[in-house]
Design an enzyme around this catalytic site. Structure first.
Site, PDB file in Angstrom:
ATOM      1  CB  SER A   1      -1.390   0.321   1.440  1.00 31.25           C
ATOM      2  OG  SER A   1      -2.370  -0.674   0.644  1.00 31.25           O
TER       3      SER A   1
ATOM      4  CE  LYS B   1      -4.585   2.295  -0.428  1.00 26.64           C
ATOM      5  NZ  LYS B   1      -4.199   0.719   0.146  1.00 26.64           N
TER       6      LYS B   1
ATOM      7  CB  SER C   1      -4.048   1.209   3.990  1.00 23.91           C
ATOM      8  OG  SER C   1      -2.959   0.837   3.025  1.00 23.91           O
TER       9      SER C   1
ATOM     10  CE  LYS D   1      -1.418   4.029   2.120  1.00 27.58           C
ATOM     11  NZ  LYS D   1      -1.351   3.268   3.368  1.00 27.58           N
TER      12      LYS D   1
END
Length: 237
Positions: free
Chosen positions: A23, A26, A86, A201
């Site tokens: 993720s 992203k 997320s 992140k």
């Protein structure tokens, strides 16, 4: 580990090895959405509609925020859902909002890879980072992959062009009103135990293991702010 403000790398281990990034993908999705806003293609006051594909994703084990086909939300809340908790369905909805479909957005992602001068091995297949089946003779799962060096380039670029990302990624807990007042608790554990952490992140899949792009804000001797960024891929937890 490096200074994203100056580009100086302090330490690297296997920094040029292509790895699945889960993720942390992203961050690229966020960058393309912000660039589209700055170019007037979309607006920060837009309403995002969730497709059947996004709804179906939200109802799988990879779903984070349950959404229904045709449901709408403020783009700001959708971005927060993507970065703070997320949400895979939020990432997909943003991609479809900008390009109309996921595949055209993926083409944008891979064009940006080249524009930023990332490695030749860098490749995106989707806007959220989940492994996905591809249509080839082996019918195998493919995962978005970058090197840690590539992610340092990407995260440094975002922090330079759109430092306001840290206003979102430093939020510990918030409520996404247009998404049913969903309680969004940040997945980045460093926010709770390392003062000065402002992002960026997390990511986890079976293949990628635990991934973290973390950023710490600090001032130099002249009082100028710097973003110290650490990228870890393939950790046990």
């Amino acid at each position: 580990v490096g200074d994203a403000t100056t580009g100086e790398i302090f330490y690297a281990f296997n920094g040029a090895e292509p790895l699945p990034i889960a993720s942390t993908t992203k961050l690229m999705t966020y960058l393309l959405i912000k660039e589209a806003m700055s170019e007037g293609k979309i607006s920060n006051s837009d309403t995002v509609s969730f497709s059947q594909k996004a709804s179906d994703l939200s109802n799988t084990s990879d779903g984070v925020i349950h959404v229904s086909a045709g449901q709408t939300a403020d783009i700001g809340d959708v971005i927060k859902g993507m970065l703070i908790v997320s949400s895979n369905e939020c990432a997909l909805a943003l991609a479809e909002h900008l390009c109309g479909n996921e595949q055209d957005f993926v083409e944008l992602m891979n064009r940006k890879v080249k524009a930023l001068g990332m490695s030749e091995t860098a490749q995106f297949y989707n806007p959220h980072g989940l492994p996905m089946f591809v249509d080839d003779v082996l019918n195998i799962k493919q995962s978005n992959h970058l090197t840690a060096n590539d992610m340092f380039i990407l995260s440094s670029y975002i922090l330079d062009k759109y430092p306001e990302i840290t206003e979102i990624t430093s939020i510990k807990k918030t409520y996404l009103e247009s998404l049913g007042n969903y309680t969004a608790t940040n997945t980045n554990a460093l926010l709770y135990n390392v003062p000065g952490t402002v992002g960026l992140k997390t990511g986890t899949t079976d293949k990628a293991a635990s991934c973290l792009v973390s950023t710490y804000e600090i001032a130099d001797g002249a009082g100028e702010p710097h973003y110290i960024t650490c990228i870890v891929y393939g950790a046990e937890n």
